[in-house]
Enzyme design. Sequence first.
Site, mmCIF file in Angstrom:
data_model
loop_
_atom_site.group_PDB
_atom_site.id
_atom_site.type_symbol
_atom_site.label_atom_id
_atom_site.label_comp_id
_atom_site.label_asym_id
_atom_site.label_seq_id
_atom_site.Cartn_x
_atom_site.Cartn_y
_atom_site.Cartn_z
ATOM 1 N N ASP A 100 -5.897 16.765 20.556
ATOM 2 C CA ASP A 100 -5.403 18.119 20.267
ATOM 3 C C ASP A 100 -4.526 18.669 21.389
ATOM 4 O OD1 ASP A 100 -6.686 17.946 17.866
ATOM 5 O OD2 ASP A 100 -8.424 19.131 18.472
ATOM 6 N N LYS B 34 -12.262 27.423 19.110
ATOM 7 C CA LYS B 34 -12.049 27.378 17.658
ATOM 8 C C LYS B 34 -12.913 26.308 16.987
ATOM 9 C CE LYS B 34 -8.706 25.330 14.509
ATOM 10 N NZ LYS B 34 -8.953 23.887 14.527
ATOM 11 N N ASN B 35 -12.867 25.094 17.515
ATOM 12 C CA ASN B 35 -13.557 24.011 16.801
ATOM 13 C C ASN B 35 -15.072 24.071 16.943
ATOM 14 O OD1 ASN B 35 -11.223 23.160 15.648
ATOM 15 N ND2 ASN B 35 -10.844 21.491 17.088
ATOM 16 N N PRO C 201 -9.854 10.981 6.309
ATOM 17 C CA PRO C 201 -10.980 10.658 5.433
ATOM 18 C C PRO C 201 -12.266 11.357 5.851
ATOM 19 C CG PRO C 201 -10.519 8.818 6.918
ATOM 20 C CD PRO C 201 -9.518 9.888 7.233
ATOM 21 N N ARG D 29 -3.768 30.235 13.424
ATOM 22 C CA ARG D 29 -5.062 29.711 12.961
ATOM 23 C C ARG D 29 -5.974 29.418 14.139
ATOM 24 N NH1 ARG D 29 -4.409 25.584 8.075
ATOM 25 N NH2 ARG D 29 -6.645 25.728 8.296
ATOM 26 N N ASP E 246 -15.277 9.711 4.816
ATOM 27 C CA ASP E 246 -16.260 8.705 4.391
ATOM 28 C C ASP E 246 -17.491 8.661 5.299
ATOM 29 O OD1 ASP E 246 -14.018 7.604 6.085
ATOM 30 O OD2 ASP E 246 -15.481 5.994 6.309
ATOM 31 N N CYS F 129 -3.330 17.527 4.969
ATOM 32 C CA CYS F 129 -3.103 17.142 6.352
ATOM 33 C C CYS F 129 -1.638 17.304 6.691
ATOM 34 C CB CYS F 129 -3.514 15.690 6.511
ATOM 35 S SG CYS F 129 -2.991 15.029 8.056
HETATM 36 N N1 EPU Z 1 -12.434 9.396 10.465
HETATM 37 C C1 EPU Z 1 -12.778 8.464 9.505
HETATM 38 N N2 EPU Z 1 -13.748 8.788 8.611
HETATM 39 C C2 EPU Z 1 -14.389 10.001 8.651
HETATM 40 C C3 EPU Z 1 -14.039 10.941 9.623
HETATM 41 C C4 EPU Z 1 -13.043 10.604 10.529
HETATM 42 O O1 EPU Z 1 -12.222 7.382 9.464
HETATM 43 O O2 EPU Z 1 -15.264 10.230 7.810
HETATM 44 C C5 EPU Z 1 -11.401 9.056 11.457
HETATM 45 C C6 EPU Z 1 -10.178 9.971 11.352
HETATM 46 O O3 EPU Z 1 -9.259 9.507 10.416
HETATM 47 C C7 EPU Z 1 -9.667 9.936 12.774
HETATM 48 C C8 EPU Z 1 -10.936 9.790 13.630
HETATM 49 O O4 EPU Z 1 -11.927 9.306 12.751
HETATM 50 O O5 EPU Z 1 -8.868 8.813 12.957
HETATM 51 C C9 EPU Z 1 -11.440 11.063 14.268
HETATM 52 O O6 EPU Z 1 -11.591 12.100 13.307
HETATM 53 P P1 EPU Z 1 -12.661 13.265 13.448
HETATM 54 O O7 EPU Z 1 -13.610 13.181 12.321
HETATM 55 O O8 EPU Z 1 -13.202 13.245 14.835
HETATM 56 O O9 EPU Z 1 -11.757 14.552 13.245
HETATM 57 P P2 EPU Z 1 -12.143 15.895 12.502
HETATM 58 O O10 EPU Z 1 -13.584 16.183 12.723
HETATM 59 O O11 EPU Z 1 -11.642 15.905 11.109
HETATM 60 C C10 EPU Z 1 -11.797 17.456 14.535
HETATM 61 C C11 EPU Z 1 -10.942 18.641 14.870
HETATM 62 C C12 EPU Z 1 -9.498 18.187 15.050
HETATM 63 C C13 EPU Z 1 -9.437 17.090 16.119
HETATM 64 C C14 EPU Z 1 -10.397 15.954 15.808
HETATM 65 C C15 EPU Z 1 -10.493 14.908 16.894
HETATM 66 C C16 EPU Z 1 -12.040 20.454 13.729
HETATM 67 C C17 EPU Z 1 -12.043 21.427 12.628
HETATM 68 N N3 EPU Z 1 -11.013 19.618 13.793
HETATM 69 O O12 EPU Z 1 -11.293 16.931 13.309
HETATM 70 O O13 EPU Z 1 -8.829 19.322 15.526
HETATM 71 O O14 EPU Z 1 -8.137 16.573 16.198
HETATM 72 O O15 EPU Z 1 -11.727 16.486 15.595
HETATM 73 O O16 EPU Z 1 -10.890 15.479 18.107
HETATM 74 O O17 EPU Z 1 -12.927 20.448 14.570
HETATM 75 C C18 EPU Z 1 -7.038 20.784 15.869
HETATM 76 O O18 EPU Z 1 -7.849 21.584 16.360
HETATM 77 O O19 EPU Z 1 -5.802 20.921 15.944
HETATM 78 C C19 EPU Z 1 -7.541 19.609 15.162
HETATM 79 C C20 EPU Z 1 -6.804 18.898 14.321
#
Ligand code: EPU
Length: 431
Positions: A308, A22-23, A124, A400, A126, A117
Amino acid sequence: MTKYIIRGGKPLFGEVEISGAKNAAVAIIPAALLVDGVCRIENIPQISDVTLCLKILEQLGANIRTINRHAVEIDCTHIHSTRTNYDLSRKIRASYYLIGSLLGRFGEAEVAMPGGCNFGGVRPIDQHVKGFTTLGAKVMVEGGFIHAFSENRRLKGANIYLDVVSVGATMNIMMAAVMAEGNTVIENAAKEPHIVDLANFLNSMGANIRGAGTDTIKIRGVDHLTGGTYAIIPDQIEAGTYMAAVAAAGGQVLVKNIIPKHMDCITAKLVEMGVSVEEHEDTLLVRRTDPLQKTNIKTLPYPGFPTDMQPQITTVLSLAQGTSLVTEGVWNSRYRYVDELKRMGASIQVDDKTAVVEGVDHLTGAPIQAYDLRAGAAMVIAALAARGESEITGVQYIERGYEDIVEKLRSIGADIRAVEEPDETLESGVG
Ligand code: EPU
């Protein structure tokens, strides 16, 4: 509104085929926007998040041809808009990838703020924004949309150091930089298998990306990407979820179509808990006959134990002998599901990022709610292991990210059925 009725307490036996990740899919489909020509994408999972991604692309002018249940051809040659449909794109977290891909190809993107969320805390972006601005874009929020644009249309390669290891920011910056002028280096990049998959997809379309899977990714900007064929990797988390289901309910299941290396972080913990896992070429034979043993787990970016899988593994540990500690090391909080497990008799105390899980002899069936995708998977696992009947609501979250979960579980002997109920509204937005 669908709900699942599960009569638990039956061990699972047989074989289960894992779908595409999925991701990876929710990033690779938006990445097709970067390509001038037809991309044939295979091993696509049939899940509602993928359907949404394809719909968003279609609205932007992509020509999408379904080849079969798991393959599509996407032609983004004649994209007529860089503004995504608000209602569609705000429903899915991964719509943030449309910013990187539209910006990378057209120098402009307007994308609805990604969905809310459900597992608590802020999510975030950022670091995504930092990446885009370092590449020369301006980014602002206007009327619920994130508007990113580059005055010179083409972005300029740069060095970007991520302050946190972020999967989404790493992939988004990669997409924005792939056709930028000059070289880009992403430092402190995430290393998840789907990062490598996205880089492989883009490279197979003509990009020049090296180092994906390490913490330094180097991108040499190219003029354009052309079409080709690519197959998405198997879903590590779907596979881990079925492994956890066997661990909780007992039995023996052959988990097929996986990459064993991607499973090491999950396999290692299950083995510590007394589960037998035998690795073959692209399968794992998972067997649990003896009582489960306690262990401690901390979620971390890859190759650490995946966040996850945290709700699913906590559910398994709730049935282990002894007291286990689970620490969430990626998100601020991800324990909303614990109250549902308690309804089934689990003994878990959450203190900030740590859950103290005192194993109980058994869980009992109850009406329970899936609050997000992985919490929903945990509810299914709990219900499969529990004595008696459980009724799970909120299953649209589960659908999903898990293809044909009811059919797959039935094929390994689970007593699960989906029933339709009169409508009831739930907020959306994780993944
Ligand atoms: N973070 C920041 N700033 C940013 C981005 C992230 O502070 O700009 C922090 C987040 O708050 C978190 C950490 O960095 O504490 C990691 O977040 P990440 O950006 O890696 O998460 P994501 O890309 O939003 C994806 C997956 C999630 C999975 C996370 C971590 C997708 C669509 N989602 O989210 O998957 O938990 O990576 O591996 O790829 C799921 O599949 O159930 C799911 C939630």
